[in-house]
Scaffold this motif. Structure first.
Motif, short mmCIF file in Angstrom:
data_model
loop_
_atom_site.label_atom_id
_atom_site.label_comp_id
_atom_site.label_asym_id
_atom_site.label_seq_id
_atom_site.Cartn_x
_atom_site.Cartn_y
_atom_site.Cartn_z
N ARG B 185 15.09 33.22 34.39
CA ARG B 185 13.62 33.33 34.51
C ARG B 185 13.01 31.98 34.87
O ARG B 185 12.11 31.89 35.70
CB ARG B 185 13.03 33.84 33.18
CG ARG B 185 13.38 35.29 32.92
CD ARG B 185 12.82 35.81 31.61
NE ARG B 185 13.04 37.24 31.52
CZ ARG B 185 12.20 38.15 32.02
NH1 ARG B 185 11.08 37.76 32.59
NH2 ARG B 185 12.48 39.44 31.94
N THR B 186 13.52 30.92 34.25
CA THR B 186 12.97 29.59 34.52
C THR B 186 13.32 29.14 35.95
O THR B 186 12.47 28.61 36.66
CB THR B 186 13.53 28.58 33.50
OG1 THR B 186 13.25 29.06 32.18
CG2 THR B 186 12.90 27.21 33.67
N LEU B 187 14.57 29.40 36.34
CA LEU B 187 14.99 28.98 37.68
C LEU B 187 14.26 29.75 38.77
O LEU B 187 14.02 29.24 39.87
CB LEU B 187 16.50 29.16 37.84
CG LEU B 187 17.38 28.19 37.03
CD1 LEU B 187 18.83 28.65 37.04
CD2 LEU B 187 17.27 26.78 37.58
N GLN B 188 13.89 31.00 38.48
CA GLN B 188 13.14 31.78 39.46
C GLN B 188 11.70 31.27 39.58
O GLN B 188 11.11 31.29 40.64
CB GLN B 188 13.12 33.26 39.07
CG GLN B 188 14.41 33.99 39.38
CD GLN B 188 14.28 35.49 39.18
OE1 GLN B 188 13.73 35.94 38.18
NE2 GLN B 188 14.77 36.27 40.13
#
Lengths: 822, 348
Positions: B185-188
């Protein structure tokens, strides 16, 4: 994976101690969790020195000895061995020792003479058949030293935690490969005691390969689908004798924790643990007159009684080994009882195969039976392995059980090309991931030590994996190989500069931290209960867990306070009645609009009951928490949860849900009385549950896509209050006592006071409530303190009275409330 | 002129009259209550006789005011001193009238609250990582198969899944088995550099025993940028271990997680036996603290990032297990029972 140190030594003569092996394997390949003596059953025995030995007065073959076993006094021990000699060290079993044969040595009288233990023979220790006399020890260890420490007895077992990416380490050969690479010692083929010194002479004819159907010694072998079974090798061995295994084989298997079953079965187990290739021996005579092997999917409803005596009902997802008619085994998992090798068996059909890991996994899970074989097949046995192990097992089987391989074995499966899938390893990639440059030549040497072929081409390495390294598919896998073979310890641990990240703190973090600080400061204890409940909530929005392990974990909670209430009950059951608990946790609800995932909320729940303060000699029984404490708590908590919002406590229902909490108009929780399963002495429990945040459960972006956020991650600071100059002039207070009819709420009175456009009115504090004498029926007397202040001068008495009277008139006009007189 | 003289004179006369009346009365006082009454009568702010006199000063000529003020202040100060001396006398000799305070008696206590031991451990870990530029990210506890497994490079039907016995939810979704979905979620959502710490609850289909619970806390870290390497991983986590466990030696050994490669476990030298082997470390001399590794390229690709350009590292550990070891709690369950006798003592 249990590995025998002696067995590993048969593959590679490393010269390392068990501890050194443990450290080497752990550092380079897989973690060794434990080192265990295989003869742990001898742990209670010690070295004993016979100080003197005299003839037993009432026996012509017994001796009465005095034994130094390390204790403060020598022990009297009666011994029947002819060779007992004063001054010599022997294995000694003190009273209380349970011997390998299960008999416990006790202190007892033997023909009138007390014996405090037993001096042991080799046979009594399970170390051989010699029962001629007790076992004289050649050791310098002091009497009392544990026998296992003093003398090298038996093998040592290494318990290795092999992770799913390294199936090649699930055999002694595989572990030995790593040891050989690390030590530079050669990997050997273990010599089979009693076997043919030149195994090539007894090697069976080379297997004959066929794509789908093959034959060996009259047995037809058919494989329906080479995806399910990429290699099936059958060897017929005729004329063998099923019997006991030789001692060396028994102790090999014992060292890895297996019992010996029969020579034929033991050989297959030896191959599994030695080479990682599971095998199965069928009694050829029981495969039907027209012997055939058919590797096929089970027919729906087909039945098979497996070796563990369980009749299993199969389906088409399960791969079986069948004869012409019936399933005779579950491929890769377990054999069938019907074709089990028995004492009468003379001819066997030996299966050496490779199966699709997914097929084996499906069967294992469907049937709920896990075996050493299924464990290895699920993690992948390479299709090259059957042909590689065929000669070894044939030589071993005929050496141990006799018989001979009459015909060329049949290998059914597609032709295997050498694994020409080469992976390219770029030195700059190695340096980028690992943080230090590793020269290509060093990479090549490291990889070659464990069987890779690596050639430098155009400044990078072209790497071919050995067939057993089925885990190597991409460049990053080789980078890991290089790091591991070089040793993780060889990389520096210097802190290097980094760039500040772009991700702001989740806004919830600061709020929960402040809330925790506040509640802990007020004496509340944080709990973290399991978020499961046994029953769904009445509103039907509960989420059911489809595969709970316990009945009381069937649903996810949809509120927090029921979990906190259970924790309060836990404490009440332990006579703790002064409770202040809180939890900041998640609740789950079915969301009607987006199926597929529950809605989630982070909430705070607080519970208080019992004394408001600890007792003190000035106040031995402090008052209990009441609804007014709870209301204020709920309000304070909501103000932290909603910084800057207007928080209103809206009257709810008596007697339970006393207030709804509204923040900027939105319903965010409630405050009230909790229903507990509480003992009679417990006081009322009050609770508040406030929503902190609705979790964003939606996918951020479709799989494989990056979707940087723009505005939603702006500054998360709450609105800050503005500075106001503290007042320079004194306030004047005026108390008013009102006679308020029961139809008029205190809130209504305060609303009128606030709404009366009286700019000097600074505060309104309700001071008392009174019913009774001098107060008419259906009325109560309420006293407020009104605080007036002028920003620029001191208010005069007359002015204050005038303003107060104006407010009283407003109350009378709007509510019919008057001042109470007398 | 005469008016002024008489006004100042009258004022001074009045002052000395008050003083000569007050001094013997103060000297005669026997109790604290008597003294308080005298204090109010003579120097009380609202209705004391001196205060009443002070109004006269305002009406005097500018020339007289300094003398009047000086005299007034002198008298006021002397009376205050007399009162203070008398108060000390009354306190020391007046035992018969007011019993002495027994200073050994307990103070009036308040209840003491407690953070949960798991929270304490998470907060300490977070404090250390915040110093080196990490922020905190959170995510949902119920997840999709994709976020929990697929995006993290778990092959379907792979034995790696056996390490994550999963609780599934009716209507779809599952309870996350680790905090790693928040990596995705963070990388997206964010573009590197990324340095985040992810605390949260995770779930496994486990029965409660000495070291397992169906729900437990995990804390995960993720650092992704250009040029982030295994050296950074080792250095940062060793730094953490030194800060968290004191002067501890660390060891990294090969491990396997589908979403990292190379993967490692970090051990810290056993703080009980200092490496010689004891019951706490099961004779190993090391205690396993966390799993870690370089972010697998396919994880970056799952989030639409260029795995050739960016590299990263990640780790995960169990604050519950650390709390269990630190506080010597025999059964993990006791962390979750909510027994105030246990939690109250640990959270101080």
């Amino acid at each position: 994976m249990n590995a025998s140190v002696e067995w590993l030594s048969a593959f590679v003569d490393s010269g390392l101690s068990p501890r050194e092996l443990r450290d080497l394997i752990t550092a380079r390949a897989a973690t060794v969790d434990a080192i265990e003596p295989v003869r742990a059953d001898l742990a209670a025995l010690v070295v004993g020195r016979v100080i003197e030995a005299a003839r037993h007065p009432d026996s012509d073959h017994l001796w009465v000895t005095r034994v130094d076993a390390g204790g403060p006094e020598p022990l009297d021990v009666v011994c029947g061995a002819p060779n007992v000699t004063a001054g010599v060290l022997y294995p000694f079993a003190p009273a209380g020792t349970t011997m390998p044969n299960g008999i416990t040595i006790e202190r007892r009288k033997i023909r009138g003479q007390v014996s405090n233990g037993m001096l042991c023979s080799a046979r009594e220790l399970g170390l051989g058949e010699d029962h001629e006399g007790i076992l004289a020890l050649t050791t310098t260890a002091a009497p009392g030293t544990p026998l296992l420490e003093a003398v090298a007895i038996g093998d040592t077992r290494l318990v290795i935690d092999v992770l799913p990416n390294r199936p090649d380490l699930l055999s002694h050969q595989g572990v030995a490969r790593e040891i050989a690479a690390a030590t530079g010692k050669p990997l050997r083929v273990p010599v089979i005691p009693g076997g043919d010194p030149a195994p090539a002479m007894s090697a069976p004819p080379a297997p004959v390969r066929a794509d789908r159907k093959g034959t060996t010694d009259g047995v037809r072998v058919t494989v329906d689908d080479s995806t399910d079974c990429p290699a099936y090798l059958g060897v017929v061995i005729r004329g063998l004798r099923v019997g006991a295994s030789p001692p060396w084989l028994v102790s090999r298997l014992a060292a890895v924790g297996m019992r010996s079953i029969s020579n034929v079965v033991d050989v297959t187990n030896y191959m599994l643990h030695g080479y990682g290739q599971p095998m199965h021996a069928f009694d050829l005579a029981r495969l039907g007159p027209d012997a055939a092997i058919h590797v096929r999917r089970a027919r729906p409803g087909e039945r098979l009684t497996t070796l563990d005596g369980v009749e299993r009902v199969l389906d088409a997802s399960i791969l079986v080994i069948a004869d012409a008619e019936h399933a005779q085994g579950i491929a890769g998992v377990i054999g069938g009882q019907g074709s089990e090798v028995s004492a009468e068996t003379t001819d066997i059909f030996l299966e050496i195969a490779a199966f699709d890991p997914r097929r084996v996994r499906t069967a294992r899970r469907a049937l709920g039976v896990s075996t050493d074989a299924s464990f290895r097949f699920e993690r992948l046995v390479p299709a090259t392995s059957p042909a590689e192990t065929c000669a070894t097992v044939a030589g071993l089987m005929t050496a141990v059980a006799g018989g001979r391989v009459a015909a060329a074995p049949a290998l059914v499966g597609p032709a295997l090309r050498p694994p020409e899938q080469r992976v390219r390893l770029r030195p700059q990639r190695v340096a980028r991931v690992l943080g230090v440059p590793v020269p290509p030549t060093e990479c090549a040497t490291l990889l070659a030590s464990v069987g890779f072929e690596a050639a430098v081409r155009d400044g990078a390495l072209d790497v071919a994996s050995p067939p057993w390294r089925t885990d190597i598919a991409a460049e990053i896998d080789l980078v890991e190989e290089v790091a591991r073979l070089r040793g993780y310890g060889s990389f520096p641990t210097e802190l290097r500069p980094y760039r500040i990240g772009t991700v702001p703190d989740d806004p919830l973090v600061a709020r929960t931290a402040r809330l925790r600080e506040l509640l802990v400061g007020m004496g509340f204890i944080e709990v973290r209960p399991m978020p499961f409940v046994s029953d769904p909530s009445p509103d039907g929005t509960s989420i059911r867990v489809t595969n709970p392990l316990a009945g009381n974990e069937s649903y996810l909670r949809s509120d927090l306070l029921s979990s906190v209430a259970r924790r309060a009950e836990f404490n009440l059951a332990r006579m703790e009645g002064d409770l202040r608990l809180f939890e900041i946790g998640t609740v789950f609800r079915r969301q009607p609009d987006t199926p597929g995932r529950p809605a989630e909320e982070v909430r705070v729940g607080i519970l208080c009951m019992g004394a408001r303060r600890p007792p003190h000699f000035t106040d031995p029984s402090p008052p209990a928490w009441d609804e007014w404490d709870a209301k204020a708590l709920g309000e304070v908590v909501a103000r932290i949860a909603y910084p800057g919002a207007s928080v209103v406590m809206e009257p709810g229902e008596v007697p339970r849900a006393l207030w709804r909490v509204r923040a900027d108009g939105a319903d965010v929780g409630w405050v009230g009385v909790l229903a507990l399963d509480a003992p009679p002495w417990a006081s009322t429990a009050y609770g508040a549950e406030i929503l902190m945040e609705t979790t964003d459960v939606a996918d951020v972006a479709p799989p494989g896509r990056h979707a940087p956020a723009i505005e939603r991650d702006g500054p998360s600071r709450a609105p800050v209050p503005r500075y106001r100059r503290p007042p320079a002039f004194p306030a004047v207070r005026a108390d008013v006592t009102l006679l308020v009819p029961e139809t008029v709420s205190a809130g209504a009175v305060e609303a009128v006071l606030r709404g009366a456009n009286e700019p000097m009115l600074e505060r309104i504090d309700l001071l008392s409530q009174f019913y009774g004498d001098n107060v008419p029926e259906r009325h109560r007397s309420l006293t407020w303190r009104l605080t007036f202040r002028h920003p620029e001068r001191t208010l005069r008495e007359k002015e204050v009275e005038a303003r107060r009277d104006k407010l009283l008139r407003a109350l009378e006009t709007h509510l019919g409330v008057r001042q109470r007189t007398a | 002129m005469t008016e002024s003289i008489s006004s100042l004179t009258r004022f001074l006369d009045e002052l000395s009259a008050i003083e000569s009346q007050a001094v013997p009365e103060i000297g005669a006082a026997r109790t604290a209550d008597d003294l308080e009454a005298l204090r109010v009568r003579y120097v009380g702010r609202k209705s004391g006789r001196l205060s009443a006199l002070s109004g006269m000063v305002a009406g005097m000529s500018a020339a007289d005011r300094p003398a009047a003020g000086q005299a007034f202040n002198g008298t006021h100060k002397r009376l205050q001193e007399q009162l203070a001396a008398a108060a000390a006398r009354v306190l020391s000799t007046g035992a018969a009238a007011t019993p002495a305070i027994d200073l050994t008696m307990p103070g009036r206590a308040v209840w003491r609250g407690a953070r949960h031991p798991v929270t304490i451990v998470i907060d300490e870990i977070a404090d250390i990582f915040r110093e080196i530029g990490f922020t905190i990210a959170l995510g949902p506890e119920a997840e999709s198969e994709w976020y929990n497994f697929t995006a993290l490079n778990f092959p379907p039907e792979h034995p790696a899944l056996d390490m994550h016995d999963t609780l599934y939810l009716e209507g779809g979704g599952l309870l996350r088995t680790h905090t790693s979905p928040v990596q995705i979620r963070t990388l997206q959502r964010y573009t590197p550099p990324i340095r985040v710490l992810v605390p949260g609850n995770v779930y496994r289909r486990d029965v409660f025993d000495a070291s397992h619970a169906p729900m437990f806390a995990q804390i995960e870290g993720l650092a992704v940028d250009e040029g982030v390497s295994f050296v950074d991983l080792k250095a940062t986590l060793s730094h953490f271990a030194r800060r968290f466990f004191g002067a501890a030696t660390t060891r990294f050994r090969p491990s396997f997680f589908p979403f990292t490669e190379p993967s490692a476990e970090m051990d810290v030298e056993c703080q009980i036996c200092h490496g010689t082997g004891c019951a706490t470390c099961k004779m190993l001399g090391w205690v396993e603290i966390l799993g870690c590794g370089m972010v697998h390229p396919s994880v970056l690709e799952s989030a639409g990032l260029d795995a050739e350009r960016y590299t990263g590292w990640a780790f995960g550990m169990g604050p519950g297990r650390i709390a269990q070891q630190r506080y010597d709690i025999p059964l993990l369950r006791e962390l979750y029972d909510g027994d105030v006798r246990v939690l109250g003592a640990l959270g101080q």
